[in-house]
Design a protein around this motif. Sequence first.
Motif, PDB file in Angstrom:
ATOM      1  N   ALA A   3      81.198 -23.312 -17.110  1.00 13.30           N
ATOM      2  CA  ALA A   3      80.809 -22.732 -15.819  1.00 13.30           C
ATOM      3  C   ALA A   3      81.786 -21.628 -15.412  1.00 13.30           C
ATOM      4  CB  ALA A   3      80.761 -23.825 -14.759  1.00 13.30           C
ATOM      5  N   SER A   4      83.080 -21.824 -15.711  1.00  7.36           N
ATOM      6  CA  SER A   4      84.056 -20.807 -15.295  1.00  7.36           C
ATOM      7  C   SER A   4      83.875 -19.513 -16.082  1.00  7.36           C
ATOM      8  CB  SER A   4      85.494 -21.322 -15.455  1.00  7.36           C
ATOM      9  OG  SER A   4      85.759 -21.641 -16.799  1.00  7.36           O
ATOM     10  N   SER A   5      83.640 -19.622 -17.388  1.00  8.82           N
ATOM     11  CA  SER A   5      83.509 -18.360 -18.139  1.00  8.82           C
ATOM     12  C   SER A   5      82.229 -17.643 -17.727  1.00  8.82           C
ATOM     13  CB  SER A   5      83.623 -18.573 -19.648  1.00  8.82           C
ATOM     14  OG  SER A   5      82.534 -19.293 -20.109  1.00  8.82           O
ATOM     15  N   LEU A   6      81.149 -18.403 -17.431  1.00 12.42           N
ATOM     16  CA  LEU A   6      79.927 -17.749 -16.934  1.00 12.42           C
ATOM     17  C   LEU A   6      80.206 -17.084 -15.589  1.00 12.42           C
ATOM     18  CD1 LEU A   6      76.891 -17.205 -17.338  1.00 12.42           C
ATOM     19  CD2 LEU A   6      76.429 -19.334 -16.105  1.00 12.42           C
ATOM     20  N   SER A   7      80.955 -17.770 -14.715  1.00 15.04           N
ATOM     21  CA  SER A   7      81.284 -17.201 -13.396  1.00 15.04           C
ATOM     22  C   SER A   7      82.043 -15.881 -13.560  1.00 15.04           C
ATOM     23  CB  SER A   7      82.179 -18.143 -12.592  1.00 15.04           C
ATOM     24  OG  SER A   7      81.555 -19.350 -12.376  1.00 15.04           O
ATOM     25  N   PHE A   8      83.065 -15.889 -14.418  1.00  9.28           N
ATOM     26  CA  PHE A   8      83.888 -14.680 -14.580  1.00  9.28           C
ATOM     27  C   PHE A   8      83.051 -13.526 -15.147  1.00  9.28           C
ATOM     28  CE2 PHE A   8      87.617 -17.806 -15.194  1.00  9.28           C
ATOM     29  CZ  PHE A   8      87.915 -17.795 -13.849  1.00  9.28           C
ATOM     30  N   LYS A   9      82.205 -13.838 -16.131  1.00  8.13           N
ATOM     31  CA  LYS A   9      81.397 -12.767 -16.749  1.00  8.13           C
ATOM     32  C   LYS A   9      80.421 -12.171 -15.739  1.00  8.13           C
ATOM     33  CE  LYS A   9      81.869 -14.132 -21.502  1.00  8.13           C
ATOM     34  NZ  LYS A   9      81.718 -15.274 -22.354  1.00  8.13           N
ATOM     35  N   TYR A  55      86.537 -24.106 -11.070  1.00  9.65           N
ATOM     36  CA  TYR A  55      86.007 -24.830 -12.236  1.00  9.65           C
ATOM     37  C   TYR A  55      87.014 -24.849 -13.387  1.00  9.65           C
ATOM     38  CZ  TYR A  55      81.396 -24.730 -10.009  1.00  9.65           C
ATOM     39  OH  TYR A  55      80.347 -24.922  -9.146  1.00  9.65           O
ATOM     40  N   GLU A  56      87.673 -23.719 -13.606  1.00  6.53           N
ATOM     41  CA  GLU A  56      88.584 -23.637 -14.748  1.00  6.53           C
ATOM     42  C   GLU A  56      89.719 -24.667 -14.622  1.00  6.53           C
ATOM     43  OE1 GLU A  56      90.872 -20.012 -15.297  1.00  6.53           O
ATOM     44  OE2 GLU A  56      90.132 -19.923 -17.357  1.00  6.53           O
ATOM     45  N   ARG A  57      90.106 -24.982 -13.375  1.00  7.02           N
ATOM     46  CA  ARG A  57      91.196 -25.937 -13.158  1.00  7.02           C
ATOM     47  C   ARG A  57      90.730 -27.393 -13.241  1.00  7.02           C
ATOM     48  NH1 ARG A  57      94.823 -25.963  -8.923  1.00  7.02           N
ATOM     49  NH2 ARG A  57      96.163 -26.772 -10.548  1.00  7.02           N
ATOM     50  N   ARG A  58      89.404 -27.589 -13.408  1.00 11.27           N
ATOM     51  CA  ARG A  58      88.850 -28.948 -13.508  1.00 11.27           C
ATOM     52  C   ARG A  58      87.981 -29.019 -14.758  1.00 11.27           C
ATOM     53  NH1 ARG A  58      89.974 -27.234  -8.804  1.00 11.27           N
ATOM     54  NH2 ARG A  58      90.843 -28.665  -7.254  1.00 11.27           N
ATOM     55  N   PRO A  59      88.594 -29.225 -15.930  1.00 12.85           N
ATOM     56  CA  PRO A  59      87.886 -29.089 -17.204  1.00 12.85           C
ATOM     57  C   PRO A  59      86.610 -29.922 -17.332  1.00 12.85           C
ATOM     58  CG  PRO A  59      90.244 -29.212 -17.577  1.00 12.85           C
ATOM     59  CD  PRO A  59      90.030 -29.476 -16.124  1.00 12.85           C
ATOM     60  N   SER A  60      86.590 -31.162 -16.814  1.00 12.12           N
ATOM     61  CA  SER A  60      85.370 -31.955 -17.014  1.00 12.12           C
ATOM     62  C   SER A  60      84.229 -31.391 -16.163  1.00 12.12           C
ATOM     63  CB  SER A  60      85.611 -33.437 -16.725  1.00 12.12           C
ATOM     64  OG  SER A  60      85.851 -33.625 -15.359  1.00 12.12           O
ATOM     65  N   LEU A  61      84.554 -30.953 -14.956  1.00 11.18           N
ATOM     66  CA  LEU A  61      83.542 -30.313 -14.108  1.00 11.18           C
ATOM     67  C   LEU A  61      83.100 -28.984 -14.743  1.00 11.18           C
ATOM     68  CD1 LEU A  61      81.989 -30.212 -11.398  1.00 11.18           C
ATOM     69  CD2 LEU A  61      83.989 -29.123 -10.380  1.00 11.18           C
ATOM     70  N   ASP A  62      84.051 -28.266 -15.308  1.00 16.39           N
ATOM     71  CA  ASP A  62      83.777 -26.963 -15.920  1.00 16.39           C
ATOM     72  C   ASP A  62      82.754 -27.072 -17.053  1.00 16.39           C
ATOM     73  OD1 ASP A  62      84.132 -24.255 -16.125  1.00 16.39           O
ATOM     74  OD2 ASP A  62      85.907 -24.371 -17.388  1.00 16.39           O
ATOM     75  N   ARG A  63      82.774 -28.203 -17.764  1.00 12.28           N
ATOM     76  CA  ARG A  63      81.863 -28.388 -18.897  1.00 12.28           C
ATOM     77  C   ARG A  63      80.541 -29.014 -18.469  1.00 12.28           C
ATOM     78  NH1 ARG A  63      86.754 -30.055 -21.160  1.00 12.28           N
ATOM     79  NH2 ARG A  63      86.220 -32.209 -20.687  1.00 12.28           N
ATOM     80  N   SER A  64      80.403 -29.362 -17.178  1.00 13.77           N
ATOM     81  CA  SER A  64      79.197 -30.085 -16.752  1.00 13.77           C
ATOM     82  C   SER A  64      78.011 -29.137 -16.546  1.00 13.77           C
ATOM     83  CB  SER A  64      79.477 -30.854 -15.448  1.00 13.77           C
ATOM     84  OG  SER A  64      79.541 -29.966 -14.365  1.00 13.77           O
TER      85      SER A  64
END
Length: 136
Positions: A3-9, A55-64
Amino acid sequence: MTASSLSFKLAVLFVIAGMAMGIGMAASQDHSIMPAHAHLNLLGWVSLFLFGIYYERRPSLDRSRLAMIQVVIWSIGTIVLTVAVAALHLGYTAFDPVAALASLIILAAMVLFAYFVFRPARDTAASPTVRLTPAE
Ligand code: HEM
């Protein structure tokens, strides 16, 4: 993808579009779509980038899948709201219901994000920050 990498892009793409819109307004000396420019930059760049950091600081949430859905709903709402607000300020009043719908889409995405923030810390706790201490 997380989710974080999609957000940044997406945030970077939104700000490029927002800056192009700003340059277009400045060059044409027609600032009538300024509210659309402001919303695109603040929802699409600032807010989305902040979601990405969270999201990046919360890895399990980031992968959800749910976090990914939040980013996608927010981004769709941002695009629809930007187009509708620009159209409204160019005199196309028929876009009023579209802007209203987009605002509800964005609100829904923010309520979903609020759920992530308020739910029990077990699932969403930030990963520990690495602290480096200088050697003596
Ligand atoms: C190339 C970059 C940019 C250009 C050329 C640009 C240009 C402009 C212009 C011409 C206006 C209208 C000002 C007016 O009519 O008073 C404006 C307003 C605004 N811009 Fe930008 N902008 C840029 C980037 C950004 C970014 C990155 C953000 C947010 C992170 C942003 C946020 C805003 C906001 C909030 C307003 C409304 C200000 C108000 O209400 O008076 N802009 N911009």
